[in-house]
Design a protein around this motif. Structure first.
Motif, mmCIF file in Angstrom:
data_model
loop_
_atom_site.group_PDB
_atom_site.id
_atom_site.type_symbol
_atom_site.label_atom_id
_atom_site.label_comp_id
_atom_site.label_asym_id
_atom_site.label_seq_id
_atom_site.Cartn_x
_atom_site.Cartn_y
_atom_site.Cartn_z
ATOM 1 N N CYS A 166 30.212 49.291 -41.385
ATOM 2 C CA CYS A 166 28.935 48.661 -41.043
ATOM 3 C C CYS A 166 29.110 47.148 -41.054
ATOM 4 O O CYS A 166 30.099 46.622 -41.566
ATOM 5 N N CYS A 167 28.127 46.479 -40.477
ATOM 6 C CA CYS A 167 28.170 45.032 -40.357
ATOM 7 C C CYS A 167 26.770 44.509 -40.645
ATOM 8 O O CYS A 167 25.804 44.935 -40.006
ATOM 9 N N GLY A 168 26.650 43.622 -41.618
ATOM 10 C CA GLY A 168 25.352 43.087 -41.988
ATOM 11 C C GLY A 168 25.402 41.585 -42.168
ATOM 12 O O GLY A 168 26.390 41.036 -42.655
ATOM 13 N N ALA A 169 24.317 40.913 -41.774
ATOM 14 C CA ALA A 169 24.247 39.458 -41.843
ATOM 15 C C ALA A 169 23.543 39.002 -43.111
ATOM 16 O O ALA A 169 22.561 39.606 -43.537
ATOM 17 N N PHE A 170 24.039 37.931 -43.692
ATOM 18 C CA PHE A 170 23.468 37.303 -44.875
ATOM 19 C C PHE A 170 23.340 35.808 -44.600
ATOM 20 O O PHE A 170 23.801 35.330 -43.570
ATOM 21 N N ALA A 171 22.741 35.067 -45.508
ATOM 22 C CA ALA A 171 22.442 33.650 -45.274
ATOM 23 C C ALA A 171 23.673 32.821 -44.933
ATOM 24 O O ALA A 171 23.599 31.933 -44.091
ATOM 25 N N SER A 172 24.803 33.080 -45.556
ATOM 26 C CA SER A 172 25.968 32.225 -45.325
ATOM 27 C C SER A 172 27.145 32.945 -44.681
ATOM 28 O O SER A 172 28.180 32.336 -44.462
ATOM 29 N N HIS A 173 26.996 34.243 -44.382
ATOM 30 C CA HIS A 173 28.130 34.985 -43.850
ATOM 31 C C HIS A 173 27.674 36.316 -43.250
ATOM 32 O O HIS A 173 26.522 36.694 -43.357
ATOM 33 N N VAL A 174 28.632 37.004 -42.655
ATOM 34 C CA VAL A 174 28.450 38.374 -42.175
ATOM 35 C C VAL A 174 29.472 39.216 -42.919
ATOM 36 O O VAL A 174 30.634 38.827 -43.037
ATOM 37 N N LYS A 175 29.016 40.358 -43.441
ATOM 38 C CA LYS A 175 29.941 41.275 -44.114
ATOM 39 C C LYS A 175 30.256 42.435 -43.198
ATOM 40 O O LYS A 175 29.360 43.043 -42.625
#
Length: 187
Positions: free
Chosen positions: A120-129
């Motif tokens: 899976c791929c998820g976006a966060f405030a300072s990065h994408v995991k």
């Protein structure tokens, strides 16, 4: 989930947020929470940009849906640079795994082959995991152990397009697609 306390977060009820902060009420506790506002690249620093809910540490409001369109809509809803990173990861997945199928689950884009989900791929405030289900079995093992994603999930955090090692990530995608994914049958 409360934001990290970095000294800028309000500590008492009823206080006004500082400039560059967003105040909201927690759904869980009913208490006020404050989140930092991001400034998009190239934007004037005095103009605040509200992060999509997914990027504040909460689950994204993106509805669970199977198919390409919901994933493309999720990625398109992200600010830069997260949108560019998400588009690059999605394109790499499509190029690497010809039988790829997509879904939005738990506010993130999920990718699979056959009848199971692989990563899976998820976006966060300072990065994408990018998180690989059963990633602890990959060679080499991806460096990040995501919180709340299971004991065997491993991944990488990408802060910019330059952080994407296409060869390594494509290799992990192929490896993880060769074993049963979550919800799938043995291959």
């Amino acid at each position: 989930m409360p934001p990290e306390n970095d000294g800028d977060v309000l500590s008492r009820r009823g206080a006004m947020p500082k400039k560059g902060m967003l105040s909201m009420t927690s759904r869980e506790s009913g208490k006020p929470e404050v989140h930092k506002l991001a400034t998009p690249t190239g934007a004037h620093p005095d103009v605040a940009f509200t992060l999509p809910e997914t990027m504040t540490g909460r689950v994204s409001p993106a509805k669970t849906a199977v198919g390409d369109k919901p994933v493309f809509a999720y990625i398109a809803s992200l600010p830069q640079p997260q949108r560019g990173i998400g588009e690059a990861v999605d394109a790499l997945a499509a190029k690497t795994l010809p039988e790829l199928h997509r879904s939005v689950k738990w506010g993130m884009s999920y990718y699979g082959v056959g009848d199971g989900w692989c990563f899976c791929c998820g976006a966060f405030a300072s990065h994408v995991k990018v998180m690989f289900i059963n990633g602890a079995a990959l060679e080499p093992v991806p460096p990040v152990t995501p919180v709340g994603m299971g004991k065997t999930t491993r991944g990488v955090e990408l802060e910019s397009l330059d952080d994407i090692d296409e060869r390594q990530i494509a290799d992990w995608m192929k490896q993880v697609a060769s074993v049963p994914g979550v919800g799938g049958k043995k291959r």
